[in-house]
Design a protein around this motif. Structure first.
Motif, PDB file in Angstrom:
ATOM      1  N   SER A 107       0.824  -1.204   0.000  1.00  0.00           N
ATOM      2  CA  SER A 107       0.000   0.000   0.000  1.00  0.00           C
ATOM      3  C   SER A 107       0.859   1.255   0.000  1.00  0.00           C
ATOM      4  O   SER A 107       1.928   1.283   0.611  1.00  0.00           O
ATOM      5  N   GLY A 110      -0.042   6.016   3.893  1.00  0.00           N
ATOM      6  CA  GLY A 110       0.856   6.178   5.025  1.00  0.00           C
ATOM      7  C   GLY A 110       0.303   5.570   6.306  1.00  0.00           C
ATOM      8  O   GLY A 110       1.021   5.010   7.105  1.00  0.00           O
ATOM      9  N   GLN A 124       3.127  -6.432   5.677  1.00  0.00           N
ATOM     10  CA  GLN A 124       2.898  -5.196   4.932  1.00  0.00           C
ATOM     11  C   GLN A 124       4.146  -4.823   4.142  1.00  0.00           C
ATOM     12  O   GLN A 124       5.261  -5.017   4.600  1.00  0.00           O
ATOM     13  N   ALA A 126       5.313  -1.341   2.283  1.00  0.00           N
ATOM     14  CA  ALA A 126       4.955   0.061   2.053  1.00  0.00           C
ATOM     15  C   ALA A 126       5.505   0.527   0.705  1.00  0.00           C
ATOM     16  O   ALA A 126       6.675   0.311   0.388  1.00  0.00           O
ATOM     17  N   TYR A 129       8.515   0.756  -2.726  1.00  0.00           N
ATOM     18  CA  TYR A 129       9.486  -0.212  -2.241  1.00  0.00           C
ATOM     19  C   TYR A 129      10.440  -0.551  -3.373  1.00  0.00           C
ATOM     20  O   TYR A 129      10.161  -0.309  -4.543  1.00  0.00           O
TER      21      TYR A 129
END
Length: 157
Positions: A107, A110, A124, A126, A129
């Protein structure tokens, strides 16, 4: 049918032993499903996973197509963009969980508070990446599921 055995089904402990042996041998061929609605990110992910020796399905950017892929095939793991064109991937995460397929949630948000428990518990990744972060997440999350002849011989549906 994929995974069909003509002989007796082996105990779960034998399946796990075969899977672990394959992972230690570093055998390629892990089947990974990629759900991503951004073409460039999807192609980046597909290329990195292919370079790692994975067999990649996707990227798929539509929830209905994603659910159909999960219904029709078996995967060793999945990388799910949290939202596909504004639509939550929760139904796909539920379907993968029913199959016992681990997944990583990617995802660009934030703040991921308030996610449904199934998505919140998943590893997860972020956005943005890099290749190293993707490789590490895939190895950590799916590493012990890498298929090889020994694992395929004991796989059942």
């Amino acid at each position: 049918m994929r995974g069909f055995l003509s002989g007796p089904v082996r105990p779960e402990s034998e399946k796990m032993a075969a899977m672990n042996q394959c992972a230690m041998e570093g055998r390629p061929g892990m089947r990974v499903l990629v759900a991503e609605d951004n073409f460039l990110i999807g192609e980046f992910v597909r290329q990195i996973l292919t370079d790692m020796g994975c067999s990649v399905t996707g990227p798929i950017g539509d929830l209905n197509e994603l659910l159909e892929a999960i219904r029709l095939d078996l995967f060793d793991g999945a990388l799910l963009d949290l939202d596909l064109d504004g639509v939550s991937v929760l139904p796909a995460a539920n379907a993968l969980a029913e199959h016992g397929t681990p997944f990583i949630v990617a995802s660009g948000r934030g703040n991921l508070t308030g996610l449904p428990a199934l998505l919140a518990r998943a590893p997860q990744l972020a956005k943005p990446y890099n290749a190293g972060a993707l490789e590490q997440a895939v190895s950590r999350t799916f590493g012990s599921r890498a298929p090889c002849e020994a694992a395929q011989a004991v796989k059942s549906i």
